[in-house]
Design a protein around this motif. Structure first.
Motif, PDB file in Angstrom:
ATOM      1  N   UNK A 287       9.650   4.352   9.304  1.00 46.83           N
ATOM      2  CA  UNK A 287      10.544   3.186   9.435  1.00 46.83           C
ATOM      3  C   UNK A 287      10.351   2.208   8.281  1.00 46.83           C
ATOM      4  N   UNK A 288       9.108   1.978   7.887  1.00 47.62           N
ATOM      5  CA  UNK A 288       8.853   1.069   6.765  1.00 47.62           C
ATOM      6  C   UNK A 288       9.434   1.623   5.461  1.00 47.62           C
ATOM      7  N   UNK A 289       9.243   2.908   5.230  1.00 52.02           N
ATOM      8  CA  UNK A 289       9.783   3.526   4.017  1.00 52.02           C
ATOM      9  C   UNK A 289      11.305   3.444   4.024  1.00 52.02           C
ATOM     10  N   UNK A 290      11.918   3.739   5.155  1.00 53.50           N
ATOM     11  CA  UNK A 290      13.382   3.664   5.284  1.00 53.50           C
ATOM     12  C   UNK A 290      13.869   2.237   5.027  1.00 53.50           C
ATOM     13  N   UNK A 291      13.152   1.242   5.551  1.00 50.12           N
ATOM     14  CA  UNK A 291      13.518  -0.167   5.340  1.00 50.12           C
ATOM     15  C   UNK A 291      13.437  -0.520   3.853  1.00 50.12           C
ATOM     16  N   UNK A 292      12.402  -0.037   3.155  1.00 47.82           N
ATOM     17  CA  UNK A 292      12.253  -0.288   1.724  1.00 47.82           C
ATOM     18  C   UNK A 292      13.361   0.400   0.923  1.00 47.82           C
ATOM     19  N   UNK A 293      13.765   1.591   1.364  1.00 46.97           N
ATOM     20  CA  UNK A 293      14.883   2.282   0.706  1.00 46.97           C
ATOM     21  C   UNK A 293      16.192   1.540   0.944  1.00 46.97           C
ATOM     22  N   UNK A 294      16.443   1.151   2.194  1.00 46.31           N
ATOM     23  CA  UNK A 294      17.686   0.446   2.531  1.00 46.31           C
ATOM     24  C   UNK A 294      17.811  -0.886   1.796  1.00 46.31           C
ATOM     25  N   UNK A 295      16.672  -1.544   1.565  1.00 43.27           N
ATOM     26  CA  UNK A 295      16.682  -2.829   0.862  1.00 43.27           C
ATOM     27  C   UNK A 295      16.757  -2.654  -0.656  1.00 43.27           C
TER      28      UNK A 295
ATOM     29  N   UNK B 269       0.837  -1.206   0.000  1.00 40.83           N
ATOM     30  CA  UNK B 269       0.000   0.000   0.000  1.00 40.83           C
ATOM     31  C   UNK B 269       0.871   1.254   0.000  1.00 40.83           C
ATOM     32  N   UNK B 270       1.909   1.253   0.827  1.00 41.33           N
ATOM     33  CA  UNK B 270       2.817   2.398   0.869  1.00 41.33           C
ATOM     34  C   UNK B 270       3.470   2.617  -0.489  1.00 41.33           C
ATOM     35  N   UNK B 271       3.913   1.540  -1.121  1.00 45.11           N
ATOM     36  CA  UNK B 271       4.550   1.663  -2.436  1.00 45.11           C
ATOM     37  C   UNK B 271       3.585   2.215  -3.478  1.00 45.11           C
ATOM     38  N   UNK B 272       2.330   1.762  -3.457  1.00 45.91           N
ATOM     39  CA  UNK B 272       1.340   2.287  -4.404  1.00 45.91           C
ATOM     40  C   UNK B 272       1.125   3.780  -4.191  1.00 45.91           C
ATOM     41  N   UNK B 273       1.003   4.186  -2.926  1.00 42.68           N
ATOM     42  CA  UNK B 273       0.791   5.604  -2.619  1.00 42.68           C
ATOM     43  C   UNK B 273       2.005   6.445  -3.020  1.00 42.68           C
ATOM     44  N   UNK B 274       3.206   5.933  -2.752  1.00 44.08           N
ATOM     45  CA  UNK B 274       4.422   6.660  -3.126  1.00 44.08           C
ATOM     46  C   UNK B 274       4.568   6.751  -4.639  1.00 44.08           C
TER      47      UNK B 274
ATOM     48  N   UNK C 144       1.341  11.722   6.348  1.00 46.58           N
ATOM     49  CA  UNK C 144       0.185  11.569   5.463  1.00 46.58           C
ATOM     50  C   UNK C 144       0.048  10.127   4.991  1.00 46.58           C
ATOM     51  N   UNK C 145       1.156   9.506   4.665  1.00 45.91           N
ATOM     52  CA  UNK C 145       1.123   8.105   4.228  1.00 45.91           C
ATOM     53  C   UNK C 145       0.632   7.208   5.354  1.00 45.91           C
ATOM     54  N   UNK C 146       1.146   7.449   6.563  1.00 46.86           N
ATOM     55  CA  UNK C 146       0.729   6.658   7.712  1.00 46.86           C
ATOM     56  C   UNK C 146      -0.769   6.750   7.955  1.00 46.86           C
ATOM     57  N   UNK C 147      -1.310   7.958   7.869  1.00 45.29           N
ATOM     58  CA  UNK C 147      -2.757   8.132   8.061  1.00 45.29           C
ATOM     59  C   UNK C 147      -3.541   7.323   7.040  1.00 45.29           C
ATOM     60  N   UNK C 148      -3.051   7.289   5.805  1.00 42.99           N
ATOM     61  CA  UNK C 148      -3.792   6.611   4.731  1.00 42.99           C
ATOM     62  C   UNK C 148      -3.737   5.086   4.843  1.00 42.99           C
ATOM     63  N   UNK C 149      -2.715   4.555   5.518  1.00 43.03           N
ATOM     64  CA  UNK C 149      -2.613   3.090   5.639  1.00 43.03           C
ATOM     65  C   UNK C 149      -2.825   2.602   7.069  1.00 43.03           C
ATOM     66  N   UNK C 150      -3.104   3.530   7.988  1.00 37.57           N
ATOM     67  CA  UNK C 150      -3.389   3.134   9.364  1.00 37.57           C
ATOM     68  C   UNK C 150      -2.156   2.943  10.232  1.00 37.57           C
ATOM     69  N   UNK C 151      -1.093   3.694   9.965  1.00 37.44           N
ATOM     70  CA  UNK C 151       0.137   3.624  10.753  1.00 37.44           C
ATOM     71  C   UNK C 151       0.451   4.990  11.345  1.00 37.44           C
TER      72      UNK C 151
END
Length: 151
Positions: free
Chosen positions: A39-47, A10-15, A25-32
């Motif tokens: 942290x999730x975005x940073x983890x996806x970038x680091x990976x 969901x985060x990737x689709x929104x980004x 804003x992203x957190x509000x839209x996905x319930x985080x």
């Protein structure tokens, strides 16, 4: 390979729709919460899942009304390396994309031009003079119905 869950997707689709959105804003839209989304975005970038952000320009609004896809077959007699061809073709500003292919053509190029006369100039003076160019086939883009989206 990183494991992705539904929230990651969901985060990737929104980004992909708008990479400028804040983590809040992203957190509000996905319930985080904001920190959890960050942290999730940073983890996806680091990976390496998120490989960067890109600005997409509208070629037509910048005066480039013609898009042409070129199939380029390198000449077997020219004895030019793929690296030499790639280096030369990526230096042409009108060439927006270079894809090395397996099939009838060795490369597929996405070329933009102001109009057909401008494209002809680019083709004759820049592309046909590249090292190793053999056969070229041009296909003019009429409409683009779907822009690249999430995987």
């Amino acid at each position: 390979m990183i494991e992705l869950d539904d929230l990651d997707r969901k985060l990737l689709r929104l980004l992909k729709q708008d990479a400028r959105q804040s983590a809040s804003a992203l957190g509000r839209r996905v319930g985080l919460s904001q920190p959890a989304a960050w942290r999730r975005i940073r983890r996806l970038e680091d990976a390496g899942v998120i490989a960067g952000q890109m600005l997409r320009l509208d070629p037509e609004k910048l005066g480039f009304g013609v898009t042409v896809f070129l199939g380029v077959k390198l000449s077997t007699r020219a004895r030019v390396s793929l690296e030499d061809f790639e280096r030369a073709v990526t230096a042409i500003p009108e060439v927006q994309r270079v894809e090395h292919m397996l099939g009838l053509y060795d490369y597929r190029l996405r070329v933009i031009a102001r109009d057909l006369a401008d494209f002809e100039r680019v083709l004759r003076r820049r592309i046909m003079t590249l090292p190793g160019v053999g056969n070229v086939e041009a296909n003019v883009l009429l409409t683009e119905e779907r822009l690249p989206g999430p995987i």
